[in-house]
Motif scaffolding. Structure first.
Motif, PDB file in Angstrom:
ATOM      1  N   LEU A   1      40.149  72.667  49.929  1.00 23.75           N
ATOM      2  CA  LEU A   1      38.898  72.842  50.657  1.00 23.75           C
ATOM      3  C   LEU A   1      37.911  71.702  50.429  1.00 23.75           C
ATOM      4  N   LEU A   2      37.892  71.168  49.219  1.00 24.29           N
ATOM      5  CA  LEU A   2      36.891  70.151  48.886  1.00 24.29           C
ATOM      6  C   LEU A   2      37.044  68.919  49.775  1.00 24.29           C
TER       7      LEU A   2
ATOM      8  N   MET B   1      35.988  69.726  53.406  1.00 23.23           N
ATOM      9  CA  MET B   1      34.541  69.903  53.531  1.00 23.23           C
ATOM     10  C   MET B   1      33.835  68.556  53.551  1.00 23.23           C
ATOM     11  N   ARG B   2      34.238  67.657  52.675  1.00 22.93           N
ATOM     12  CA  ARG B   2      33.601  66.337  52.624  1.00 22.93           C
ATOM     13  C   ARG B   2      33.827  65.574  53.927  1.00 22.93           C
ATOM     14  N   ARG B   3      35.026  65.698  54.501  1.00 22.18           N
ATOM     15  CA  ARG B   3      35.329  65.011  55.752  1.00 22.18           C
ATOM     16  C   ARG B   3      34.522  65.561  56.928  1.00 22.18           C
ATOM     17  N   SER B   4      34.176  66.850  56.865  1.00 18.70           N
ATOM     18  CA  SER B   4      33.507  67.506  57.999  1.00 18.70           C
ATOM     19  C   SER B   4      31.997  67.501  57.890  1.00 18.70           C
ATOM     20  N   CYS B   5      31.445  66.907  56.820  1.00 20.01           N
ATOM     21  CA  CYS B   5      29.992  66.926  56.599  1.00 20.01           C
ATOM     22  C   CYS B   5      29.239  66.214  57.723  1.00 20.01           C
ATOM     23  N   LEU B   6      28.131  66.816  58.150  1.00 18.95           N
ATOM     24  CA  LEU B   6      27.278  66.170  59.152  1.00 18.95           C
ATOM     25  C   LEU B   6      26.371  65.133  58.520  1.00 18.95           C
ATOM     26  N   MET B   7      26.128  65.262  57.218  1.00 20.53           N
ATOM     27  CA  MET B   7      25.263  64.331  56.488  1.00 20.53           C
ATOM     28  C   MET B   7      25.681  64.358  55.021  1.00 20.53           C
TER      29      MET B   7
ATOM     30  N   SER C   1      22.980  66.505  49.329  1.00 20.35           N
ATOM     31  CA  SER C   1      21.810  66.144  48.523  1.00 20.35           C
ATOM     32  C   SER C   1      22.213  65.925  47.064  1.00 20.35           C
ATOM     33  N   THR C   2      21.573  64.974  46.427  1.00 26.69           N
ATOM     34  CA  THR C   2      21.844  64.698  45.003  1.00 26.69           C
ATOM     35  C   THR C   2      20.704  65.167  44.100  1.00 26.69           C
ATOM     36  N   GLU C   3      19.706  65.843  44.675  1.00 24.37           N
ATOM     37  CA  GLU C   3      18.553  66.275  43.873  1.00 24.37           C
ATOM     38  C   GLU C   3      18.938  67.354  42.867  1.00 24.37           C
ATOM     39  N   GLU C   4      19.751  68.316  43.293  1.00 21.43           N
ATOM     40  CA  GLU C   4      20.120  69.427  42.415  1.00 21.43           C
ATOM     41  C   GLU C   4      21.379  69.135  41.613  1.00 21.43           C
ATOM     42  N   THR C   5      22.348  68.465  42.233  1.00 21.01           N
ATOM     43  CA  THR C   5      23.600  68.159  41.536  1.00 21.01           C
ATOM     44  C   THR C   5      24.329  67.030  42.243  1.00 21.01           C
ATOM     45  N   ASN C   6      25.113  66.265  41.461  1.00 18.46           N
ATOM     46  CA  ASN C   6      25.980  65.229  42.020  1.00 18.46           C
ATOM     47  C   ASN C   6      27.431  65.682  42.081  1.00 18.46           C
ATOM     48  N   ASP C   7      27.704  66.891  41.618  1.00 15.91           N
ATOM     49  CA  ASP C   7      29.059  67.410  41.510  1.00 15.91           C
ATOM     50  C   ASP C   7      29.494  68.018  42.840  1.00 15.91           C
ATOM     51  N   ASP C   8      30.540  67.459  43.439  1.00 17.62           N
ATOM     52  CA  ASP C   8      31.019  67.969  44.722  1.00 17.62           C
ATOM     53  C   ASP C   8      31.530  69.397  44.614  1.00 17.62           C
ATOM     54  N   CYS C   9      32.094  69.759  43.465  1.00 16.81           N
ATOM     55  CA  CYS C   9      32.585  71.135  43.284  1.00 16.81           C
ATOM     56  C   CYS C   9      31.430  72.133  43.341  1.00 16.81           C
ATOM     57  N   GLU C  10      30.302  71.770  42.757  1.00 20.14           N
ATOM     58  CA  GLU C  10      29.142  72.656  42.808  1.00 20.14           C
ATOM     59  C   GLU C  10      28.590  72.742  44.230  1.00 20.14           C
ATOM     60  N   HIS C  11      28.637  71.633  44.976  1.00 22.42           N
ATOM     61  CA  HIS C  11      28.233  71.676  46.383  1.00 22.42           C
ATOM     62  C   HIS C  11      29.145  72.617  47.169  1.00 22.42           C
ATOM     63  N   LEU C  12      30.450  72.573  46.871  1.00 25.43           N
ATOM     64  CA  LEU C  12      31.400  73.430  47.567  1.00 25.43           C
ATOM     65  C   LEU C  12      31.127  74.905  47.279  1.00 25.43           C
ATOM     66  N   VAL C  13      30.924  75.238  46.007  1.00 26.04           N
ATOM     67  CA  VAL C  13      30.680  76.633  45.638  1.00 26.04           C
ATOM     68  C   VAL C  13      29.346  77.109  46.210  1.00 26.04           C
ATOM     69  N   ALA C  14      28.334  76.232  46.217  1.00 26.79           N
ATOM     70  CA  ALA C  14      27.047  76.601  46.825  1.00 26.79           C
ATOM     71  C   ALA C  14      27.234  76.929  48.300  1.00 26.79           C
ATOM     72  N   THR C  15      28.085  76.168  48.978  1.00 29.73           N
ATOM     73  CA  THR C  15      28.309  76.395  50.412  1.00 29.73           C
ATOM     74  C   THR C  15      28.969  77.735  50.662  1.00 29.73           C
TER      75      THR C  15
ATOM     76  N   VAL D   1      38.314  82.017  42.219  1.00 35.55           N
ATOM     77  CA  VAL D   1      39.299  81.018  41.804  1.00 35.55           C
ATOM     78  C   VAL D   1      39.667  80.196  43.037  1.00 35.55           C
ATOM     79  N   LEU D   2      39.316  78.911  43.030  1.00 41.22           N
ATOM     80  CA  LEU D   2      39.583  78.023  44.156  1.00 41.22           C
ATOM     81  C   LEU D   2      40.698  77.055  43.769  1.00 41.22           C
ATOM     82  N   GLY D   3      41.913  77.361  44.170  1.00 38.36           N
ATOM     83  CA  GLY D   3      43.027  76.458  43.905  1.00 38.36           C
ATOM     84  C   GLY D   3      42.932  75.237  44.796  1.00 38.36           C
ATOM     85  N   ASP D   4      42.779  74.060  44.186  1.00 42.37           N
ATOM     86  CA  ASP D   4      42.537  72.826  44.943  1.00 42.37           C
ATOM     87  C   ASP D   4      43.253  71.679  44.232  1.00 42.37           C
ATOM     88  N   ARG D   5      43.643  70.667  44.997  1.00 44.35           N
ATOM     89  CA  ARG D   5      44.324  69.533  44.382  1.00 44.35           C
ATOM     90  C   ARG D   5      43.380  68.643  43.584  1.00 44.35           C
TER      91      ARG D   5
END
Length: 529
Positions: free
Chosen positions: A423-424, A427-433, A436-450, A485-489
């Motif tokens: 999924l990660l 999701m990154r490929r489909s982003c419109l923008m 944000s890096t204000e709250e976190t720089n971790d892509d996994c946290e962005h994914l879980v927030a979404t 539990v998000l099984g991801d490569r």
């Protein structure tokens, strides 16, 4: 009864949103005093207050009725404690819920209640089913937003009641309006290169070029809350944009009023207490989770045998092994012609497990297909692995469980969701923008927030990830489970997000990574070979 104990009980009631009369609080204090130090419950008040969620009237009589039942159930548990010996979690204490068996609930915005869908759900839906998919997602988040303190409409109009509130305006009402407005809608691309915000009343073109966003991946099909103003050319200029605020699990359960949206069924008070005690005291409460088990790769199978050997020699074997796909290093698509070989490789896996007698007898094995495994299509939810592939393995491991992707599990009192999807990256490929890096720089946290704020495991556009329209509800995360539990490569990761335990076990065949999870305290041990 000390004043500190009373304050403690009142605080727990306040956290759950209960407003109880003094006599009801006194009844709770009396109930607590009847438990001695040898009770099966560490904190019986929490159990009582949790059971109060389903009661429309929370008065002294209701508290007394529930307390009486709990006291009787606890006495039964204590009578059998000495004869049980070591507390061991068995297969009967684990409930696996297939995605295609998850009950469907819809929200009625007029009556403001959830009701259960009772009709049949055809696999191939009509045009109405596709429209209902988006409508149901929107209504699910809209009813949560209407209860949030910052967006709920005040009961009485006054200057004080409006302070700090952000009232949501229907998109249809933006025509001819000036000044800033808050709207809620689904991001869609109705024309190439032009993005729109849609709700149940209308749609409006939006400009996100200067928008300040919160954490998460903003893709098409996600539902957002946006602040902005209408420009003269009919475009809504967005200044602030974010996902709808997340609602606490207890508050969602209270609003569901006893409906079982998870699909695990409702439990009696006695069974609830027994499972809570078992979860706390079980000696075999570990769950081992591995993703990407390539059966056609000798190195991967060698590593798997080392893992099984290690747990075979433990004092207490884990109660559950979760093996997630992909189960082949090559995609099982139309160009794949080695199904007979894959069947025999599953048979060899069964022999390997059966050679570890303690694991075969004391552990359950759950198999969840991956995105490139054999199946009717890549559409979600994916059914369990075909019977042809798993027959030889089941001859060796009769109690093996084959479930869907995603898959739900009720582990004693804990609700766990498993999802195997890369999924990660998508999701990154489909982003419109850029996120944000204000709250976190971790892509996994962005994914879980979404996925948590969208209350959906896969809020990608349907053209990117097709979903069976009538079974979209099986991907809901409402109420929020205890663990996702998000099984991801991607690289293995574990963290807590707003109280939800989230982790990715990593790719076992590529990196030798796996996870040992203990649900009773939600402890995640990242492991690798």
């Amino acid at each position: 009864m000390s004043s500190s104990t009373r304050k403690k009980v009142q605080k727990k009631c306040k956290i759950r949103g209960y407003t109880l009369e003094l006599d009801a609080v006194d009844e709770i204090l009396s109930f607590e005093s009847e438990f001695n130090n040898d009770s099966a419950l560490d904190d019986p008040v929490d159990i009582l207050l949790d059971l109060l969620v389903t009661q429309p009237i929370k008065d002294k009589e209701t508290v007394h009725r529930i307390a009486t039942r709990i006291l009787g159930a606890d006495a039964t548990i204590n009578e059998t404690t000495d004869s049980d010996g070591d507390d061991v979690i068995r297969a009967s204490d684990l409930l696996i819920v297939d995605a295609l068996k998850v009950p469907k609930f819809r929200y009625d915005p007029i009556k403001k209640v959830f009701y259960k869908h009772t009709g049949s759900l055809p696999m191939h839906g009509d045009a109405f089913s596709k429209a209902a998919l988006y409508k149901d997602r929107f209504l699910l988040l809209s009813q949560m937003l209407s209860r949030h303190k910052d967006f709920s409409k005040p009961a009485f109009d006054s200057e004080l009641s409006d302070f700090g509130r952000c009232e949501i305006s229907p998109i249809q009402s933006l025509i001819g309006q000036t000044g800033r407005r808050w709207v809620m809608g689904l991001i869609s691309q109705l024309e190439d290169g032009h993005f729109y915000l849609e709700d149940l009343s209308a749609s409006v073109e939006i400009n996100l070029s200067n928008a300040k966003i919160t954490a998460g991946f903003f893709v098409e099909n996600t539902i957002v809350v946006a602040e902005g103003e209408m420009l003269l050319e009919g475009v809504f200029q967005v200044f602030n944009c974010g996902f709808p605020p997340l609602e606490g699990r207890d508050k969602s359960l209270q609003f569901l009023a006893g409906h079982d949206s998870f699909g695990s069924g409702t439990l009696t008070e006695q069974e609830t207490l027994r499972l809570a005690k078992l979860e706390r005291e079980a000696v075999n409460g570990n769950v081992v989770i591995l993703s990407d088990i390539w059966l056609d790769n000798e190195e991967a199978m060698g590593k798997l045998e080392r893992v099984l050997d290690a747990f075979e020699n433990e004092d207490f074997v884990p109660c559950l092994f979760v093996l997630m796909g992909n189960f082949c290093s090559h995609p099982c698509n139309l160009g794949f012609h080695s199904f007979s070989n894959l069947r025999s490789q599953f048979g060899k896996l069964g022999q390997m497990i059966a050679a570890h007698s303690r694991l075969k007898e004391g552990s359950c094995f759950l198999f969840i297909p991956g995105p490139d495994d054999a199946g009717p299509s890549t559409v979600l939810p994916r059914p369990s692995l075909p019977k042809y592939l798993r027959e030889e393995l089941q001859n060796h491991i009769p109690n093996a469980i084959f479930s869907s992707n995603p898959c739900r599990m009720k582990f004693c009192s804990q609700e766990v969701v498993f999802f195997r999807q890369d999924l990660l990256y998508r999701m990154r490929r489909s982003c419109l923008m850029p996120p944000s890096t204000e709250e976190t720089n971790d892509d996994c946290e962005h994914l879980v927030a979404t996925i948590t704020h969208q209350c959906h495991l896969c809020p990608l556009p349907l053209i990117v990830q097709p979903i069976i329209w009538n079974y979209d509800h099986s991907l809901y995360l409402y109420p929020t489970p205890h663990t996702i539990v998000l099984g991801d490569r991607s690289e293995q990761k574990a963290f807590k997000y707003t109280g939800i335990t989230c982790f990715n076990p990593g790719s076992f065949s590529s990196d030798g990574a796996f996870v040992v999870y203990r649900p009773d305290n939600q402890e995640v041990e990242l492991s690798s070979l």
